[in-house]
Design an enzyme around this catalytic site. Structure first.
Site, mmCIF file in Angstrom:
data_model
loop_
_atom_site.group_PDB
_atom_site.id
_atom_site.type_symbol
_atom_site.label_atom_id
_atom_site.label_comp_id
_atom_site.label_asym_id
_atom_site.label_seq_id
_atom_site.Cartn_x
_atom_site.Cartn_y
_atom_site.Cartn_z
ATOM 1 N N ASP A 200 -27.788 -42.452 -36.681
ATOM 2 C CA ASP A 200 -28.001 -41.540 -35.551
ATOM 3 C C ASP A 200 -26.998 -41.796 -34.434
ATOM 4 O O ASP A 200 -27.364 -42.009 -33.277
ATOM 5 C CB ASP A 200 -29.429 -41.636 -35.021
ATOM 6 C CG ASP A 200 -29.784 -40.431 -34.134
ATOM 7 O OD1 ASP A 200 -29.093 -39.404 -34.223
ATOM 8 O OD2 ASP A 200 -30.758 -40.522 -33.363
ATOM 9 N N GLY B 6 -37.801 -42.222 -26.393
ATOM 10 C CA GLY B 6 -37.097 -42.797 -27.529
ATOM 11 C C GLY B 6 -37.232 -41.855 -28.702
ATOM 12 O O GLY B 6 -37.588 -40.686 -28.548
ATOM 13 N N GLY C 249 -37.883 -42.181 -19.643
ATOM 14 C CA GLY C 249 -37.168 -41.559 -20.748
ATOM 15 C C GLY C 249 -38.000 -41.498 -22.010
ATOM 16 O O GLY C 249 -39.172 -41.864 -22.041
ATOM 17 N N PHE D 6 -39.491 -41.781 -31.074
ATOM 18 C CA PHE D 6 -40.844 -41.352 -31.384
ATOM 19 C C PHE D 6 -41.848 -41.735 -30.305
ATOM 20 O O PHE D 6 -43.031 -41.858 -30.575
ATOM 21 C CB PHE D 6 -41.285 -41.954 -32.727
ATOM 22 C CG PHE D 6 -40.480 -41.462 -33.888
ATOM 23 C CD1 PHE D 6 -40.882 -40.354 -34.614
ATOM 24 C CD2 PHE D 6 -39.299 -42.087 -34.252
ATOM 25 C CE1 PHE D 6 -40.138 -39.880 -35.684
ATOM 26 C CE2 PHE D 6 -38.549 -41.633 -35.322
ATOM 27 C CZ PHE D 6 -38.968 -40.524 -36.039
ATOM 28 N N GLY D 7 -41.423 -41.941 -29.094
ATOM 29 C CA GLY D 7 -42.357 -42.317 -28.046
ATOM 30 C C GLY D 7 -41.698 -42.290 -26.683
ATOM 31 O O GLY D 7 -40.640 -41.700 -26.510
ATOM 32 N N GLU D 8 -42.328 -42.938 -25.735
ATOM 33 C CA GLU D 8 -41.822 -42.971 -24.380
ATOM 34 C C GLU D 8 -41.166 -44.301 -24.051
ATOM 35 O O GLU D 8 -41.416 -45.311 -24.696
ATOM 36 C CB GLU D 8 -42.974 -42.738 -23.392
ATOM 37 C CG GLU D 8 -43.548 -41.340 -23.458
ATOM 38 C CD GLU D 8 -44.573 -41.098 -22.368
ATOM 39 O OE1 GLU D 8 -44.928 -39.939 -22.164
ATOM 40 O OE2 GLU D 8 -45.024 -42.072 -21.723
#
Length: 337
Positions: free
Chosen positions: A164, A47, A45, A49-51
């Site tokens: 968020d 996130g 998956g 700003f990343g994996e």
């Protein structure tokens, strides 16, 4: 092994999240270990700003989730997220906070990436909503509302606003551990402190702010460029609850020439949709949204009152908060020997 080229894009998924995601760590990455205790596995998956990758604790063979980002990222987030998890108590050795994932490690992954190692959890509410054909029963939504209100209240008690709210950021515990009745709040990449820890002073009210969050669920004030506070998290929850009850929201699927115009149209539709129309057939949800939207900027919400709205609704509809959700019988669990 060569490093994959980093690509930055603005997400334009169905929820319209307003942020950039660096894509890194290709399939042929040679990084295998995170610190001395964790082994990096396959990607499953993304996130903020990343994996996110599967991992394993080499000390006890337990599976974990590992978030990664390039150390060259122009907007590094994992160190900030780790600091926020520390504020939430998630890094404590004897962490027992309901609905907040455990954090086991933050540091380097090889020479090119930062990594955050977290408790591995189950599917998100969005995944479960899809599993249930995009409709939750009133009972399930009320039980979701009560739990997510507890999570947001806990975040607020720690002087943070979340910013968020969306179904993808609430997940259940792993069914294999029989924790699928517990809803967790995850991904604090957009959270911020709203109150100074030393002075207890609330952040000042401001206008002309950039949009932060996911457009489908964000508050009307956020669309108008107003500084977010606790009230905005609560209003966003209300929009999420109605998404679960209705199957969709009136501002979904609006046609626009660009992202800015889409956000503008979503905000205009939210402002022009009466609460009574949005919550038709669900007066308790209307009461919740009216309360949330009428809060002052720095006002402390009455979380107990809001949960009472939902508990009373359960009682009035002869429903019980037995933690049996619409997804309970659909999940695969280990068979008894």
């Amino acid at each position: 092994m060569s490093q994959s080229k980093k690509i930055t894009k603005t997400t334009q998924n169905h929820g319209q999240t307003n942020r950039a995601i660096p894509i890194s760590l290709n399939r042929n990455s040679s990084i295998l270990n995170v610190g001395s205790q964790f082994k990096l596995g396959k990607r499953f998956g993304k996130g903020n700003f990343g994996e996110i990758r599967l991992g394993k604790n080499l000390m006890n063979n337990e599976e974990v989730a590992i978030k990664t980002e390039s150390i060259k990222s122009k907007m590094p987030q994992l160190s900030l997220e780790f600091r926020l998890y520390k504020i939430l108590g998630a890094t404590d050795k004897y962490h027992t906070i309901n609905g907040i994932p455990k954090v086991f490690y933050y540091g380097m992954a090889g020479k090119l990436y930062n990594a955050l190692v977290l408790e591995l959890l189950g599917p998100s509410l969005e995944d479960l909503f899809t599993m249930c054909n995009k409709k939750f029963t009133l009972k399930t939504v009320l039980m979701i509302a009560i739990q997510t209100l507890h999570r947001i209240e806990y975040v607020h008690r720690k002087r943070l606003i979340y910013r968020d709210v969306k179904p993808e950021n609430f997940v259940i515990g792993r069914p294999s551990l029989k924790k699928d009745n517990i809803i967790y709040i995850i991904d604090f990449g957009l959270a911020k402190e709203y109150q100074d820890a030393q002075t207890n002073k609330h952040i000042p009210y401001k206008e002309n702010k950039n949009l932060t969050g996911t457009a489908r669920y964000m508050s009307i004030n956020t669309h108008m460029g107003k500084e977010q506070s606790r009230r905005d998290d609560l209003e966003s929850l209300g929009h999420m609850f109605m998404y679960f009850l209705r199957g969709s929201l009136p501002w979904q699927g609006l046609k626009a020439n660009n992202l800015k115009e889409r956000y503008q149209k979503i905000g205009e539709t939210k402002r022009s949709t009466p609460i009574e129309s949005l919550c038709e057939g669900y007066p308790e949800m209307a009461e919740y949204l009216k309360y949330s939207r009428n809060l002052d900027f720095s006002e402390e919400p009455d979380y107990e009152y809001l949960r009472k709205i939902f508990n009373d609704c359960l009682k009035n509809n002869s429903l019980t908060n037995d933690q049996k959700f619409d997804w309970t019988d659909k999940l695969v669990r280990p068979q008894k020997c």
